[in-house]
Write a protein that holds these residues in place. Structure first.
Motif, PDB file in Angstrom:
ATOM      1  N   SER A  54     -82.191 -84.018   2.846  1.00  0.00           N
ATOM      2  CA  SER A  54     -82.595 -82.691   2.396  1.00  0.00           C
ATOM      3  C   SER A  54     -84.101 -82.569   2.514  1.00  0.00           C
ATOM      4  O   SER A  54     -84.822 -83.548   2.509  1.00  0.00           O
ATOM      5  CB  SER A  54     -82.164 -82.447   0.951  1.00  0.00           C
ATOM      6  OG  SER A  54     -82.684 -81.226   0.470  1.00  0.00           O
ATOM      7  N   ALA A  55     -84.559 -81.337   2.642  1.00  0.00           N
ATOM      8  CA  ALA A  55     -85.993 -81.058   2.690  1.00  0.00           C
ATOM      9  C   ALA A  55     -86.418 -80.269   1.465  1.00  0.00           C
ATOM     10  O   ALA A  55     -87.312 -79.429   1.522  1.00  0.00           O
ATOM     11  CB  ALA A  55     -86.349 -80.291   3.956  1.00  0.00           C
ATOM     12  N   ALA A  56     -85.776 -80.533   0.352  1.00  0.00           N
ATOM     13  CA  ALA A  56     -86.094 -79.808  -0.875  1.00  0.00           C
ATOM     14  C   ALA A  56     -87.496 -80.159  -1.342  1.00  0.00           C
ATOM     15  O   ALA A  56     -88.033 -81.231  -1.060  1.00  0.00           O
ATOM     16  CB  ALA A  56     -85.069 -80.145  -1.953  1.00  0.00           C
ATOM     17  N   ALA A  57     -88.102 -79.240  -2.073  1.00  0.00           N
ATOM     18  CA  ALA A  57     -89.464 -79.450  -2.553  1.00  0.00           C
ATOM     19  C   ALA A  57     -89.505 -80.588  -3.564  1.00  0.00           C
ATOM     20  O   ALA A  57     -88.550 -80.809  -4.321  1.00  0.00           O
ATOM     21  CB  ALA A  57     -90.007 -78.162  -3.174  1.00  0.00           C
ATOM     22  N   ASP A  58     -90.618 -81.296  -3.569  1.00  0.00           N
ATOM     23  CA  ASP A  58     -90.861 -82.389  -4.520  1.00  0.00           C
ATOM     24  C   ASP A  58     -89.836 -83.508  -4.397  1.00  0.00           C
ATOM     25  O   ASP A  58     -89.486 -84.156  -5.375  1.00  0.00           O
ATOM     26  CB  ASP A  58     -90.877 -81.864  -5.964  1.00  0.00           C
ATOM     27  CG  ASP A  58     -91.998 -80.872  -6.193  1.00  0.00           C
ATOM     28  OD1 ASP A  58     -93.053 -81.011  -5.536  1.00  0.00           O
ATOM     29  OD2 ASP A  58     -91.817 -79.956  -7.000  1.00  0.00           O
ATOM     30  N   THR A  59     -89.290 -83.699  -3.219  1.00  0.00           N
ATOM     31  CA  THR A  59     -88.363 -84.803  -2.984  1.00  0.00           C
ATOM     32  C   THR A  59     -88.900 -85.669  -1.854  1.00  0.00           C
ATOM     33  O   THR A  59     -89.736 -85.242  -1.056  1.00  0.00           O
ATOM     34  CB  THR A  59     -86.961 -84.296  -2.614  1.00  0.00           C
ATOM     35  OG1 THR A  59     -87.055 -83.512  -1.406  1.00  0.00           O
ATOM     36  CG2 THR A  59     -86.383 -83.442  -3.724  1.00  0.00           C
ATOM     37  N   LYS A  60     -88.411 -86.895  -1.788  1.00  0.00           N
ATOM     38  CA  LYS A  60     -88.821 -87.835  -0.756  1.00  0.00           C
ATOM     39  C   LYS A  60     -87.600 -88.221   0.066  1.00  0.00           C
ATOM     40  O   LYS A  60     -86.493 -88.363  -0.451  1.00  0.00           O
ATOM     41  CB  LYS A  60     -89.446 -89.088  -1.378  1.00  0.00           C
ATOM     42  CG  LYS A  60     -90.609 -88.796  -2.320  1.00  0.00           C
ATOM     43  CD  LYS A  60     -91.820 -88.286  -1.575  1.00  0.00           C
ATOM     44  CE  LYS A  60     -92.994 -88.068  -2.539  1.00  0.00           C
ATOM     45  NZ  LYS A  60     -94.198 -87.586  -1.858  1.00  0.00           N
ATOM     46  N   GLY A  61     -87.829 -88.402   1.374  1.00  0.00           N
ATOM     47  CA  GLY A  61     -86.755 -88.863   2.232  1.00  0.00           C
ATOM     48  C   GLY A  61     -86.748 -90.382   2.300  1.00  0.00           C
ATOM     49  O   GLY A  61     -85.868 -91.037   1.763  1.00  0.00           O
ATOM     50  N   ALA A  62     -87.762 -90.958   2.950  1.00  0.00           N
ATOM     51  CA  ALA A  62     -87.864 -92.416   3.053  1.00  0.00           C
ATOM     52  C   ALA A  62     -88.632 -92.969   1.854  1.00  0.00           C
ATOM     53  O   ALA A  62     -89.462 -92.288   1.247  1.00  0.00           O
ATOM     54  CB  ALA A  62     -88.562 -92.799   4.342  1.00  0.00           C
ATOM     55  N   ILE A  63     -88.325 -94.200   1.525  1.00  0.00           N
ATOM     56  CA  ILE A  63     -89.017 -94.872   0.419  1.00  0.00           C
ATOM     57  C   ILE A  63     -90.198 -95.681   0.949  1.00  0.00           C
ATOM     58  O   ILE A  63     -91.310 -95.583   0.444  1.00  0.00           O
ATOM     59  CB  ILE A  63     -88.032 -95.763  -0.355  1.00  0.00           C
ATOM     60  CG1 ILE A  63     -86.923 -94.901  -0.959  1.00  0.00           C
ATOM     61  CG2 ILE A  63     -88.761 -96.529  -1.460  1.00  0.00           C
ATOM     62  CD1 ILE A  63     -85.831 -95.712  -1.629  1.00  0.00           C
ATOM     63  N   VAL A  64     -89.948 -96.496   1.980  1.00  0.00           N
ATOM     64  CA  VAL A  64     -91.007 -97.292   2.603  1.00  0.00           C
ATOM     65  C   VAL A  64     -90.759 -97.324   4.105  1.00  0.00           C
ATOM     66  O   VAL A  64     -89.656 -97.026   4.585  1.00  0.00           O
ATOM     67  CB  VAL A  64     -91.056 -98.736   2.054  1.00  0.00           C
ATOM     68  CG1 VAL A  64     -91.457 -98.767   0.594  1.00  0.00           C
ATOM     69  CG2 VAL A  64     -89.723 -99.443   2.273  1.00  0.00           C
TER      70      VAL A  64
END
Length: 405
Positions: A231-241
């Motif tokens: 998802s490309a929702a605001a205040d979210t992250k896709g990858a961690i590292v």
């Protein structure tokens, strides 16, 4: 009367002497001033002639014999062949992160965890459903065993007509029904076990593991961030590292398509990194990407490291020398070199003029092989400043000053 007249005939010299006394000193001072001006002009000319000469200079440097068999030079960057942005298939809040930038990780090592209370509860429920299905199976198996005993008794009693036909048929039906119930319970167990495995996978997806041995390059998320990889929702992250395998580092360079014919896979190379001056690493052309960039008219060439250095990091800039043959150990040793124009003959021997303390010091040298546009010299050291193209009039100890570019 006569005496008085004779006294009037005397010449009075006081009146004529006064003007002469004033003229002579003035002429004398004018003569002295002219002489002084001439002396000053002569002195200025002498000072100008005796001042330092303006000369062109060059610096002694270190060169490598590989320059003599270098076919082509290119610039590029160090990139890992295997690199991954690690994330989780599950969505949730990052609960624990066990790595930082630069951390070394092993394959399947746990590097992060997401909140898993909900999926853990689902997993526990699925495990309970498996136990319920197993209990039902045990009950149906007991019922099947009892139905089988009754059927055997009925089969014995039906022969002498000790029981009615209806009773026998009922015992047969009960037996088949018990067998069907056992099969249904077995299927229920398989279904419950599948649900339990799915719930277990959901729990496992909240645990983020390293996909391969490598080093953490970038940390994208912190504890408390919401992880939503799809998802490309605001205040979210896709990858961690982001993790890279340092054993797969290579250099990528864009080579003009007009020069690509001079490069072939397996060709020896020499790699020089800007971050490691003086360190030259052996390389080899790994592959040539079979496509041309239209906008730049270049072909991407990838060079792998034959010599490895732990200090080499991704995205370092590098210079690549494509060689006509592999460099020997001697070819990779630095040689002191200078511009050939700095070497002149004096009394049948080669010399250079080293600029030191504002003077040109004549220094005998021995010349060697040419190294590209330079020539190997012995007798000076790297960093020495030499007079470039010294004329015949330049002598040992003459005052010189470097010409401004």
């Amino acid at each position: 009367m006569a005496d008085h007249d004779l006294s009037r005939l005397k010449i009075d010299r006081s009146a004529t002497a006064a003007p002469g006394a004033r003229v002579r000193p003035r002429r004398r001072w004018l003569r002295y001033a002219g002489i002084a001006l001439i002396l000053l002009a002569v002195l200025g000319i002498a000072v100008r002639l005796a001042g330092p000469r303006s000369v062109q200079t060059t610096t002694v440097t270190s060169a490598y014999p590989t320059q003599n068999f270098t076919l082509l030079n290119a610039t590029g960057y160090v990139v890992p062949q295997r690199k991954a942005a690690v994330a989780s298939k599950a969505q949730g809040r990052l609960e624990w992160l066990g790595v930082l930038e630069g951390s070394r990780v092993k394959k399947d090592e746990v590097i992060a965890r997401l909140e898993s209370k909900d999926v853990s509860a689902s997993f526990a429920q699925a495990q309970a459903q498996v136990k319920v299905a197993q209990a039902n199976l045990a009950l149906q198996q007991a019922e099947l065993k009892d139905a089988e005993v009754n059927l055997r008794r009925s089969e014995i009693l039906i022969v002498p007509n000790a029981i009615s036909r209806n009773q026998y048929d009922a015992d047969v039906a009960r037996y088949h029904k018990a067998r069907a119930s056992v099969s249904s319970s077995q299927a229920s167990i398989a279904s419950a076990q599948a649900n339990a495995r799915a719930a277990e996978v959901a729990v496992e997806q909240t645990v983020v593991r390293a996909p391969f041995d490598g080093v953490v390059l970038v940390k994208h998320a912190n504890v408390g961030d919401n992880i939503t990889p799809f998802s490309a929702a605001a205040d979210t992250k896709g990858a961690i590292v982001t993790i890279a395998d340092m054993e797969t580092l290579e250099v990528e360079a864009d080579v003009a398509e007009s020069n690509i014919a001079r490069i072939h896979p397996g060709q020896p190379c020499e790699l020089l990194l800007d971050a490691l001056p003086g360190v030259r690493l052996a390389g080899q052309v790994s592959r040539i990407v079979p496509t041309v960039d239209r906008s730049k008219a270049t072909v991407l060439v990838k060079v792998r490291f034959v010599d490895r250095d732990a200090r080499v990091l991704p995205d370092m800039s590098a210079k690549i020398a494509f060689l006509s043959r592999a460099a020997t150990a001697q070819d990779r040793q630095p040689v002191i070199a200078a511009q050939p124009a700095a070497v002149v003959m004096r009394d049948g021997r080669p010399v250079v003029y080293v600029v030191r303390d504002g003077k040109a010091h004549e220094t005998p040298v021995k010349t060697g092989d040419k190294l590209g546009e330079l020539v190997a010299v012995q007798g000076v050291k790297p960093g020495d400043v030499l007079v470039l193209s010294p004329g015949d009039k330049l002598g040992d100890g003459d005052r010189v000053t470097p010409a401004k570019p």
